[in-house]
Design an enzyme around this catalytic site. Structure first.
Site, PDB file in Angstrom:
ATOM      1  N   HIS A 158       7.764  74.072  34.270  1.00  0.00           N
ATOM      2  CA  HIS A 158       8.304  75.052  35.221  1.00  0.00           C
ATOM      3  C   HIS A 158       7.964  76.473  34.783  1.00  0.00           C
ATOM      4  O   HIS A 158       7.647  77.339  35.609  1.00  0.00           O
ATOM      5  CB  HIS A 158       9.827  74.904  35.327  1.00  0.00           C
ATOM      6  CG  HIS A 158      10.278  73.586  35.851  1.00  0.00           C
ATOM      7  ND1 HIS A 158      10.920  72.657  35.074  1.00  0.00           N
ATOM      8  CD2 HIS A 158      10.193  73.034  37.095  1.00  0.00           C
ATOM      9  CE1 HIS A 158      11.222  71.590  35.802  1.00  0.00           C
ATOM     10  NE2 HIS A 158      10.790  71.792  37.038  1.00  0.00           N
ATOM     11  N   SER A 182      11.509  66.573  33.707  1.00  0.00           N
ATOM     12  CA  SER A 182      12.927  66.679  33.382  1.00  0.00           C
ATOM     13  C   SER A 182      13.496  65.326  32.971  1.00  0.00           C
ATOM     14  O   SER A 182      14.480  65.250  32.225  1.00  0.00           O
ATOM     15  CB  SER A 182      13.702  67.213  34.596  1.00  0.00           C
ATOM     16  OG  SER A 182      13.228  68.489  34.969  1.00  0.00           O
TER      17      SER A 182
END
Length: 333
Positions: A34, A187
């Site tokens: 990210h 994640s």
């Protein structure tokens, strides 16, 4: 830079815009992948532009038995990472803010492409993805939105939606970020035990094996095509150590340029090895597809392709992919 934390669209719309706005959409639990998206957005938007990171765990894209409730929520850490990467604002709306009337009755359909691969494994998933992306594009009003190539099918569907429905936004793809051992950042990696993580490396290993097989084929094909089709051809190939097998390379390469079947076979062999590990890799799919519609490519295919894989390790489902180029356009990307 101090990154503003916003929870309503009104707060976001009240901000003064002096340049182009770039949006990075996330479900939180931010990691280096990210951060790369945010830094890329910062570079594209420039010092006079604005980078907005959305943090929203979208209930519409989770199916029955999936990990909506256990999906990590780490807003404080997300805000810190976004700030360090150069974001001007983090937009973290509530479910009521995004879906004020409850679950929307009108949704965006992903169509046939959304029913393949990930869509077949997770029915309705991409309808939920496209619906929330459309909502967030309207709420954030960006000039451009950045998405990672790790979610290749999602990226292709968002691009198709933006084109088909005339959204006035530029979609920017950012290459997959990997850890040093090759595992694609996700994640969900935090759910893996040390033994599960070792098994999870099978995904990237399989992709790299397929890519290397393809690169070797393309190199051999190019070398074979460079040698004259005369008696001197076999002698020239022998002189560079290719022996009789290489002397036949021209016929093989002409019959199946780029060899999609061989790429699939090489990747599958690596995945079969992963299935014998403890804990084992449980393969969902291995596919070599045309990125325009995510249909499987044949042996006569030339152009851009995506080698994609999805599997479970323990209770964690992981995906990964690599871009390849077949035939007249060259070797692996």
């Amino acid at each position: 830079m101090t990154t503003a934390l916003l929870s309503t669209a009104d707060e976001l719309h009240a901000r003064v815009r002096t340049g182009r706005r770039a949006v990075v959409m996330t479900m939180g639990a931010l990691h280096e992948g990210h951060a790369t998206l945010i830094r890329t957005a910062r570079e594209i938007a420039g010092p006079g532009g604005e980078v907005v990171v959305t943090v929203f765990v979208n209930p519409l894209q989770f199916g029955a038995g999936e990990d909506l409730d256990r999906y990590p929520r780490t807003l404080e850490a997300d805000l810190k990472l976004a700030e360090q990467a150069g974001a001007d604002a983090v937009f973290a709306p509530s479910v009521d803010e995004v879906y004020p009337g409850g679950e929307p009755q009108v949704r965006i359909s992903a169509g046939p492409m959304g029913e393949r691969l990930e869509g077949a494994s997770r029915p309705g998933h991409f309808d939920g993805v496209l619906t929330v992306v459309a909502k967030l594009l309207h709420l954030t009003r960006p000039d451009m939105a950045l998405f990672g190539q790790k979610d290749a099918q999602q990226l292709a569907l968002i691009r198709r939606m933006v084109r088909d429905l005339n959204f006035g936004v530029e979609i920017v793809a950012v290459p997959t970020v990997r850890e040093e051992d090759g595992l694609a950042l996700s994640s969900r990696n935090r759910y893996l035990s040390p033994d599960e993580r070792r098994t999870a490396l099978t995904l990237s290993h399989a992709l790299f094996t397929g890519r290397d097989r393809h690169a070797a084929q393309e190199a051999l094909r190019a070398r074979a095509l460079e040698v004259p089709t005369t008696h001197a051809r076999a002698e020239a190939l022998s002189a560079i150590g290719e022996s009789r097998a290489a002397a036949d390379a021209h016929a093989v390469a002409t019959a199946a340029p780029g060899g999609p079947a061989a790429v699939r076979a090489a990747a599958r062999q690596a995945l079969d090895e992963g299935a014998r590990l403890d804990p084992p890799l449980q393969l969902d799919y291995l596919a070599l597809v045309d990125p325009s519609d995510f249909s499987e490519i044949g042996d006569g295919f030339t152009g851009e392709a995506v080698l994609a894989v999805a599997a479970r390790v323990g209770t964690t489902r992981l995906i990964d992919n690599l871009p390849l180029t077949f035939g007249s356009l060259g070797a692996a990307s």
